[in-house]
Enzyme design. Structure first.
Site, PDB file in Angstrom:
ATOM      1  N   GLY A  59       0.776  -1.227   0.000  1.00  0.00           N
ATOM      2  CA  GLY A  59       0.000   0.000   0.000  1.00  0.00           C
ATOM      3  C   GLY A  59       0.810   1.280   0.000  1.00  0.00           C
ATOM      4  O   GLY A  59       0.244   2.374   0.065  1.00  0.00           O
ATOM      5  N   GLU A  61       5.329  -6.002 -10.257  1.00  0.00           N
ATOM      6  CA  GLU A  61       5.150  -7.181  -9.424  1.00  0.00           C
ATOM      7  C   GLU A  61       3.986  -8.004  -9.972  1.00  0.00           C
ATOM      8  O   GLU A  61       2.953  -7.448 -10.359  1.00  0.00           O
ATOM      9  CB  GLU A  61       4.860  -6.763  -7.977  1.00  0.00           C
ATOM     10  CG  GLU A  61       4.756  -7.927  -7.012  1.00  0.00           C
ATOM     11  CD  GLU A  61       4.583  -7.464  -5.573  1.00  0.00           C
ATOM     12  OE1 GLU A  61       5.054  -8.188  -4.676  1.00  0.00           O
ATOM     13  OE2 GLU A  61       3.977  -6.393  -5.343  1.00  0.00           O
ATOM     14  N   ASP A 115       9.234  -2.804  -9.872  1.00  0.00           N
ATOM     15  CA  ASP A 115       8.288  -2.698  -8.761  1.00  0.00           C
ATOM     16  C   ASP A 115       8.585  -3.820  -7.766  1.00  0.00           C
ATOM     17  O   ASP A 115       8.228  -4.965  -7.992  1.00  0.00           O
ATOM     18  CB  ASP A 115       6.865  -2.805  -9.329  1.00  0.00           C
ATOM     19  CG  ASP A 115       5.787  -2.870  -8.262  1.00  0.00           C
ATOM     20  OD1 ASP A 115       6.105  -2.707  -7.076  1.00  0.00           O
ATOM     21  OD2 ASP A 115       4.620  -3.085  -8.640  1.00  0.00           O
ATOM     22  N   ARG A 116       9.239  -3.482  -6.663  1.00  0.00           N
ATOM     23  CA  ARG A 116       9.678  -4.368  -5.580  1.00  0.00           C
ATOM     24  C   ARG A 116      10.865  -5.243  -6.002  1.00  0.00           C
ATOM     25  O   ARG A 116      10.986  -5.657  -7.149  1.00  0.00           O
ATOM     26  CB  ARG A 116       8.535  -5.222  -5.034  1.00  0.00           C
ATOM     27  CG  ARG A 116       8.931  -6.032  -3.809  1.00  0.00           C
ATOM     28  CD  ARG A 116       7.738  -6.632  -3.086  1.00  0.00           C
ATOM     29  NE  ARG A 116       7.191  -5.678  -2.101  1.00  0.00           N
ATOM     30  CZ  ARG A 116       5.936  -5.689  -1.687  1.00  0.00           C
ATOM     31  NH1 ARG A 116       5.098  -6.573  -2.155  1.00  0.00           N
ATOM     32  NH2 ARG A 116       5.521  -4.806  -0.797  1.00  0.00           N
TER      33      ARG A 116
END
Length: 240
Positions: free
Chosen positions: A46, A67, A114-115
């Protein structure tokens, strides 16, 4: 053209010949052109990783690697029964992110991810193990596999960590309205946040930029996004 002074003589070389002459005789400008740039965004559930990945990819013309959430066959089952599906989920993510890293290495493109693979190994999997939601046997198996993967990969050139408070995370999770995330507890998010802070404190894989997202809105406020971009520009200019 580049000029190199050798034994009192000034000789002229183009970039290709200069590189072949000696790899250490390179200008900063040349280094920036030949290095692959890998930027990754880290943060708790989040925090806004996927959204910022999309916005930065658009601004810098980077290729985004997201992700795997929508196609993940374990995610919904995991949130319904964490103890049963924790190992399956973490192995899936580990495999997915390792594959991403290999693709990034081979692509020769500028990538924003993303991550990272490190978040799974240093935050999510140990947290599940500590909470009794992953057995000792499964955790040791997971850690052994990660250590093997880690031995053949390198960290991103720049890691952007989105720091967020628990109330802000909860608000963002509720706002995006994914049904399977309704079962996420505040205790679970708090434990992850503690591990994120500890991991970032000791992070040594590359350049690190911390962005506190509690009091900014980079989605609706162009100035907030511009501030982040300015900070990234400063980091990028010093990367190589």
């Amino acid at each position: 053209m580049y000029f190199v002074r050798i034994s009192g003589l000034c000789k002229k070389y183009d970039e290709v010949n200069l590189v072949s002459l000696h790899p250490k005789i390179l200008s900063t400008q040349t280094k920036r052109r030949i290095n692959i740039m890998h930027v990754a965004i880290a943060g708790n559930i989040g925090a806004g990783k996927t959204t910022l990945t999309r916005l930065l990819a658009k601004h810098y013309k980077w290729e985004p690697h997201y992700e795997d959430v929508l196609e993940n066959p374990y995610l919904e089952d995991f949130y319904n029964k964490m103890e049963r599906w924790s190992f399956n989920l973490q192995i899936y993510f580990l495999n997915s992110r390792f594959r991403q890293i290999l693709q990034i290495r081979e692509s020769g493109k500028k990538i924003i991810q993303d991550r990272t693979i490190y978040e799974d190994a240093y935050i999510f999997a140990p947290n599940l193990h500590a909470m009794g939601l992953m057995t000792n046997r499964d955790f040791e198996n997971y850690r052994s596999l990660f250590e093997l993967m880690e031995s053949v990969v390198k960290g991103p050139d720049l890691l952007i960590y989105l720091r967020s408070s628990i109330p802000n995370l909860v608000a963002q999770i509720q706002k995006r309205g994914r049904d399977y995330e309704n079962s996420i507890s505040i205790d679970y998010l708090s434990r992850l946040n503690e591990r994120y802070e500890a991991w970032v404190h000791d992070y040594d894989k590359g350049n690190l930029l911390i962005v506190d997202v509690d009091n900014i809105n980079f989605v609706d406020n162009p100035e907030d996004l511009g501030d982040i971009i300015n900070k990234i520009d400063g980091e990028i200019n010093g990367l190589f």
